[in-house]
Design a protein around this motif. Structure first.
Motif, PDB file in Angstrom:
ATOM      1  N   THR A   8      12.242  -6.410  24.333  1.00  0.00           N
ATOM      2  CA  THR A   8      11.236  -7.063  23.502  1.00  0.00           C
ATOM      3  C   THR A   8      11.234  -8.550  23.802  1.00  0.00           C
ATOM      4  O   THR A   8      12.288  -9.166  23.919  1.00  0.00           O
ATOM      5  CB  THR A   8      11.478  -6.819  21.997  1.00  0.00           C
ATOM      6  OG1 THR A   8      12.602  -7.555  21.566  1.00  0.00           O
ATOM      7  CG2 THR A   8      11.679  -5.353  21.706  1.00  0.00           C
ATOM      8  N   THR A   9      10.047  -9.103  23.938  1.00  0.00           N
ATOM      9  CA  THR A   9       9.950 -10.458  24.468  1.00  0.00           C
ATOM     10  C   THR A   9       9.135 -11.410  23.614  1.00  0.00           C
ATOM     11  O   THR A   9       8.703 -12.441  24.095  1.00  0.00           O
ATOM     12  CB  THR A   9       9.366 -10.413  25.895  1.00  0.00           C
ATOM     13  OG1 THR A   9       8.025  -9.945  25.828  1.00  0.00           O
ATOM     14  CG2 THR A   9      10.186  -9.499  26.788  1.00  0.00           C
ATOM     15  N   SER A  10       8.970 -11.077  22.363  1.00  0.00           N
ATOM     16  CA  SER A  10       8.295 -12.011  21.470  1.00  0.00           C
ATOM     17  C   SER A  10       9.301 -13.033  20.966  1.00  0.00           C
ATOM     18  O   SER A  10      10.424 -12.683  20.617  1.00  0.00           O
ATOM     19  CB  SER A  10       7.689 -11.286  20.276  1.00  0.00           C
ATOM     20  OG  SER A  10       7.156 -12.230  19.362  1.00  0.00           O
ATOM     21  N   SER A  15       8.206  -9.665  14.537  1.00  0.00           N
ATOM     22  CA  SER A  15       7.339  -9.408  15.668  1.00  0.00           C
ATOM     23  C   SER A  15       6.800  -7.986  15.679  1.00  0.00           C
ATOM     24  O   SER A  15       7.571  -7.023  15.637  1.00  0.00           O
ATOM     25  CB  SER A  15       8.125  -9.664  16.959  1.00  0.00           C
ATOM     26  OG  SER A  15       7.487  -9.093  18.059  1.00  0.00           O
ATOM     27  N   THR A  17       5.382  -6.837  18.261  1.00  0.00           N
ATOM     28  CA  THR A  17       5.771  -6.387  19.596  1.00  0.00           C
ATOM     29  C   THR A  17       7.136  -5.708  19.534  1.00  0.00           C
ATOM     30  O   THR A  17       7.341  -4.646  20.137  1.00  0.00           O
ATOM     31  CB  THR A  17       5.810  -7.577  20.574  1.00  0.00           C
ATOM     32  OG1 THR A  17       4.542  -8.224  20.581  1.00  0.00           O
ATOM     33  CG2 THR A  17       6.146  -7.121  21.984  1.00  0.00           C
ATOM     34  N   ARG A  41      14.610 -12.942  22.393  1.00  0.00           N
ATOM     35  CA  ARG A  41      14.649 -14.115  21.508  1.00  0.00           C
ATOM     36  C   ARG A  41      16.060 -14.362  20.976  1.00  0.00           C
ATOM     37  O   ARG A  41      16.370 -15.458  20.513  1.00  0.00           O
ATOM     38  CB  ARG A  41      13.654 -13.974  20.368  1.00  0.00           C
ATOM     39  CG  ARG A  41      14.085 -12.995  19.321  1.00  0.00           C
ATOM     40  CD  ARG A  41      13.172 -12.972  18.100  1.00  0.00           C
ATOM     41  NE  ARG A  41      13.519 -11.853  17.271  1.00  0.00           N
ATOM     42  CZ  ARG A  41      13.062 -10.626  17.433  1.00  0.00           C
ATOM     43  NH1 ARG A  41      12.216 -10.359  18.392  1.00  0.00           N
ATOM     44  NH2 ARG A  41      13.453  -9.655  16.631  1.00  0.00           N
ATOM     45  N   THR A  75       5.609  -6.937  25.490  1.00  0.00           N
ATOM     46  CA  THR A  75       5.313  -8.369  25.414  1.00  0.00           C
ATOM     47  C   THR A  75       4.074  -8.634  24.574  1.00  0.00           C
ATOM     48  O   THR A  75       3.116  -7.862  24.608  1.00  0.00           O
ATOM     49  CB  THR A  75       5.096  -8.955  26.826  1.00  0.00           C
ATOM     50  OG1 THR A  75       4.883 -10.373  26.718  1.00  0.00           O
ATOM     51  CG2 THR A  75       3.925  -8.322  27.542  1.00  0.00           C
ATOM     52  N   PRO A  76       4.094  -9.723  23.838  1.00  0.00           N
ATOM     53  CA  PRO A  76       2.846 -10.167  23.236  1.00  0.00           C
ATOM     54  C   PRO A  76       2.005 -10.835  24.334  1.00  0.00           C
ATOM     55  O   PRO A  76       2.554 -11.344  25.313  1.00  0.00           O
ATOM     56  CB  PRO A  76       3.287 -11.191  22.185  1.00  0.00           C
ATOM     57  CG  PRO A  76       4.591 -11.710  22.704  1.00  0.00           C
ATOM     58  CD  PRO A  76       5.217 -10.592  23.474  1.00  0.00           C
ATOM     59  N   HIS A  78      -0.359 -13.867  25.044  1.00  0.00           N
ATOM     60  CA  HIS A  78      -0.833 -15.180  24.585  1.00  0.00           C
ATOM     61  C   HIS A  78      -1.488 -15.859  25.775  1.00  0.00           C
ATOM     62  O   HIS A  78      -0.953 -15.813  26.889  1.00  0.00           O
ATOM     63  CB  HIS A  78       0.334 -16.048  24.092  1.00  0.00           C
ATOM     64  CG  HIS A  78       1.061 -15.474  22.924  1.00  0.00           C
ATOM     65  ND1 HIS A  78       0.530 -15.446  21.663  1.00  0.00           N
ATOM     66  CD2 HIS A  78       2.276 -14.889  22.834  1.00  0.00           C
ATOM     67  CE1 HIS A  78       1.397 -14.871  20.842  1.00  0.00           C
ATOM     68  NE2 HIS A  78       2.461 -14.531  21.527  1.00  0.00           N
ATOM     69  N   CYS A  82       1.517 -12.534  29.804  1.00  0.00           N
ATOM     70  CA  CYS A  82       2.711 -12.053  29.115  1.00  0.00           C
ATOM     71  C   CYS A  82       3.497 -13.261  28.590  1.00  0.00           C
ATOM     72  O   CYS A  82       3.249 -14.392  28.983  1.00  0.00           O
ATOM     73  CB  CYS A  82       3.566 -11.200  30.043  1.00  0.00           C
ATOM     74  SG  CYS A  82       4.164 -12.018  31.522  1.00  0.00           S
ATOM     75  N   SER A  83       4.441 -13.002  27.732  1.00  0.00           N
ATOM     76  CA  SER A  83       5.190 -14.109  27.132  1.00  0.00           C
ATOM     77  C   SER A  83       5.994 -14.866  28.186  1.00  0.00           C
ATOM     78  O   SER A  83       6.495 -14.290  29.153  1.00  0.00           O
ATOM     79  CB  SER A  83       6.123 -13.597  26.030  1.00  0.00           C
ATOM     80  OG  SER A  83       7.276 -13.011  26.578  1.00  0.00           O
ATOM     81  N   ASP A 141      -2.423  -6.170  17.294  1.00  0.00           N
ATOM     82  CA  ASP A 141      -1.422  -6.515  16.274  1.00  0.00           C
ATOM     83  C   ASP A 141      -1.725  -5.865  14.929  1.00  0.00           C
ATOM     84  O   ASP A 141      -0.833  -5.332  14.274  1.00  0.00           O
ATOM     85  CB  ASP A 141      -1.359  -8.028  16.060  1.00  0.00           C
ATOM     86  CG  ASP A 141      -0.728  -8.773  17.210  1.00  0.00           C
ATOM     87  OD1 ASP A 141      -0.003  -8.152  18.002  1.00  0.00           O
ATOM     88  OD2 ASP A 141      -0.977  -9.991  17.319  1.00  0.00           O
TER      89      ASP A 141
END
Length: 182
Positions: A8-10, A15, A17, A41, A75-76, A78, A82-83, A141
């Motif tokens: 998980t990469t938020s 999250s 995600t 994180r 990943t979220p 943005h 990807c993050s 989301d």
């Protein structure tokens, strides 16, 4: 059974995600696979950003990512990508870290306009690491919720589509685990 890592990469503690990745890991556990969830994180920022691969926490995370049979990368999205947290981590992996491994890409975002980032931002990076990238899934989301019992609940259509992606991914997993110690 296979060993699967849900990455998980938020950068955010609450999250969606992470909920999606944990939900996917739970689906793999039900199928009898061994799963690990790694929240980037929770890794220390300074060693990650300075590529200090000798830092114990970063070294363990890199070893885990390289040793599992199959990663799930969540990943979220943005700014149509990807993050940065994910990209920073993937840049630390050896060039062929995912060679021959099935990888399930998952993405979350606030707008359907971000759906193409899965194929145009995430898939090329995973392919460059040698991954066999399976059909991924983008989930809005607002379609990811926490049920009253604390489990993750998805919009009905997203649950069906994610279920298909997870099933396809599960068919590509090796029937034995090679990870000996984490």
């Amino acid at each position: 059974m296979a060993t699967v890592l849900a990455l998980t990469t938020s950068p955010f503690p609450a999250s969606r995600t992470a909920l999606l990745a944990e939900h996917t890991a739970a689906c793999q556990r039900v199928r009898g696979h061994h799963t690990h969830v790694l929240a980037l994180r929770d890794r220390p920022a300074a060693p990650l950003l300075t590529a200090d691969t000798h830092h114990a926490s970063i070294a363990r995370a890199l070893r885990l990512a390289a040793e599992v049979d199959s990663p799930v990368v969540a990943t979220p999205i943005h700014q149509a990508a990807c993050s940065g947290l994910l990209k920073t981590f993937l840049d630390l992996l050896p060039q062929h870290a995912f060679t021959g491994k099935p990888v399930l890409p998952l993405a979350t975002g606030g707008s359907p306009a971000h759906v193409l980032a899965l194929d145009y931002a995430l898939r090329p990076v995973l392919t460059a690491l040698g991954a066999h990238v399976t059909q991924g899934r983008f989930v809005l989301d607002r379609h990811i919720m926490t049920a009253p019992d604390g489990t993750t609940a998805l919009d009905h259509d997203d649950e069906l589509q994610l279920g298909r992606a997870i099933e396809q991914f599960a068919r590509t997993l090796p029937s034995h685990a090679h990870l000996t110690a984490v």
